[in-house]
Design an enzyme around this catalytic site. Structure first.
Site, mmCIF file in Angstrom:
data_model
loop_
_atom_site.group_PDB
_atom_site.id
_atom_site.type_symbol
_atom_site.label_atom_id
_atom_site.label_comp_id
_atom_site.label_asym_id
_atom_site.label_seq_id
_atom_site.Cartn_x
_atom_site.Cartn_y
_atom_site.Cartn_z
ATOM 1 C CB SER A 149 -0.946 -0.038 1.201
ATOM 2 O OG SER A 149 -1.875 1.016 1.146
ATOM 3 C CG ASP A 333 -6.705 -1.773 -4.710
ATOM 4 O OD1 ASP A 333 -7.387 -0.810 -4.301
ATOM 5 O OD2 ASP A 333 -5.513 -1.946 -4.382
ATOM 6 C CG HIS A 366 -5.839 -1.121 -0.922
ATOM 7 N ND1 HIS A 366 -4.842 -0.998 -1.861
ATOM 8 C CD2 HIS A 366 -5.320 -0.626 0.238
ATOM 9 C CE1 HIS A 366 -3.770 -0.439 -1.312
ATOM 10 N NE2 HIS A 366 -4.033 -0.212 -0.042
#
Length: 387
Positions: A149, A333, A366
């Site tokens: 991330s 995502d 995500h």
């Protein structure tokens, strides 16, 4: 306002003064880190993990802290990041509230928390602090840098700013720049915090804390960390049972009952998905400093590897020198969409890196790398065995 430091965290002092890219300097700054595994005499088996916005340096349990870490299923003996072989260093970003110096840390000049007086933070500052930390630990060249991330962003900045720092890289749900949708979401999160009257221009404390703003910010985040597919499959249109508002001992939770239609609020929480977001927000809010949230969030918005290095983003990626890379994205995502990981893979390959690109079909969006470890573990383990 306080720091939330993992009990086993250790610290590396940054050079004084530590000069920030956008102006300002830090004195007495430090980076929090934890290690798992053993470093070889040759110091050639280090794996550096750079985290997303909210996790701390405690990626996995170890003798000094046996509580499960945020990536417990992935890091440890016999696990995909196998600590029987690898010496894992996980550090927390500069600007956070989890032990590394950030807005909640005391300013040496005043003894009071920096708050909004903390210098403007950039991804480049996070990268430079990480590079200093690794070298201070006696590791000149980690075998691999893993970024997840936001850590995928700081990893790319690290590798671009410190050439040949690592032999290999695993980028998971990362990005080389921020997209408009992600910027818009984070802008609303910051607005929610700043519009809370208890934020007080960043001069709050634990007794007078912008809780409702943090609740809203976290809920917005959770909505983008998962996919609509998962929300549908997990909750559907299921409603909250009245007993769900109790504490298990026959007592009603007054704060949550205030949001219950049965308690007189016709617009209160009715569906299980609303209750889920509320519970997650409550667990998070008092464990993360609002100013740190603002600084790190804005830092992500401003990140553009091409702008940082000069030239286009693709050109900046192609200038990174690695032997091998594994880039993983998730088809569901919406926060760091798959095209961003494809751009990373293509850019690194254009510079001569041997790249493996994987598009996961996980429904978790995500956050899949935190949840769907059965899918992620196999390619990560396979990649690391080739180093």
């Amino acid at each position: 306002m306080r720091e939330f430091i993992p009990p086993a965290a250790r610290f590396i002092d940054l050079p004084a003064p530590f000069t920030m890219r956008r102006g300002g300097k830090l004195a007495g700054a430090r980076i929090a880190y934890e290690t798992v595994g053993r470093l070889t005499p040759e110091r050639d088996n280090a794996v550096l993990i750079l985290t997303g916005l909210s996790p701390d340096a405690h990626a996995a349990s170890h003798p000094a802290d046996t509580d499960p870490g945020w990536w417990e299923a992935m890091v440890g003996p016999g696990k995909p990041v196998d600590t029987d072989r690898w010496y894992v260093i996980c550090l927390k970003s500069l600007g956070s509230c989890k032990g590394s110096t950030g807005p909640a840390s005391p300013d040496p000049a005043t003894g009071e928390p920096y708050g909004p007086d903390f210098p403007d933070l950039s991804m480049e500052d996070i990268a430079d602090a990480a590079a200093h930390t690794v070298r201070a630990l006696g590791v000149d060249r980690p075998a691999c840098v893993i970024g997840t991330s936001m850590g995928g962003m700081s990893s790319l900045s690290l590798l671009a700013r410190h050439p040949r720092l690592a032999r290999a890289h695993i980028n998971i749900c990362g990005a080389a720049s921020a997209l408009p949708f992600s910027i818009a979401i984070r802008s609303l999160q910051r607005e929610a915090i700043r519009c809370d009257p208890h934020w007080n221009e960043g001069r709050y404390d634990q007794a007078d804390y912008p809780q409702r703003g943090m609740f809203t910010a976290r809920k917005l985040g959770m909505m983008t960390y998962r996919s609509a597919l998962e929300w549908d499959g997990r909750f559907g249109r299921a409603r909250i049972a009245s007993e769900d508002h109790g504490d298990g001992n026959g007592h009603r939770d007054q704060a949550r009952c205030a949001l219950d239609p049965a308690a007189g609020d016709p617009f209160g929480h009715e569906f299980q998905v609303e209750d889920y977001l509320e519970r997650h927000a409550r667990r998070f809010a008092r464990r993360f400093d609002p100013n740190s949230y603002l600084y790190l969030s804005r830092c992500m918005d401003r990140f553009d590897l091409g702008e940082s290095c000069g030239g286009t983003t693709d050109e900046a990626l192609a200038r990174i020198r690695l032997e091998k890379a594994l880039v993983i994205g998730v088809e569901t995502d919406i926060l760091f969409p798959l095209r961003q990981q494809r751009q990373i893979a293509d850019g690194l390959a254009a510079g001569g890196t041997d790249v493996t690109f994987l598009a996961m079909d996980s429904p978790e969006g995500h956050d899949a790398f935190l949840i769907d470890t059965a899918r992620f573990g196999v390619p990560v383990a396979k990649f690391l065995t080739t180093l």
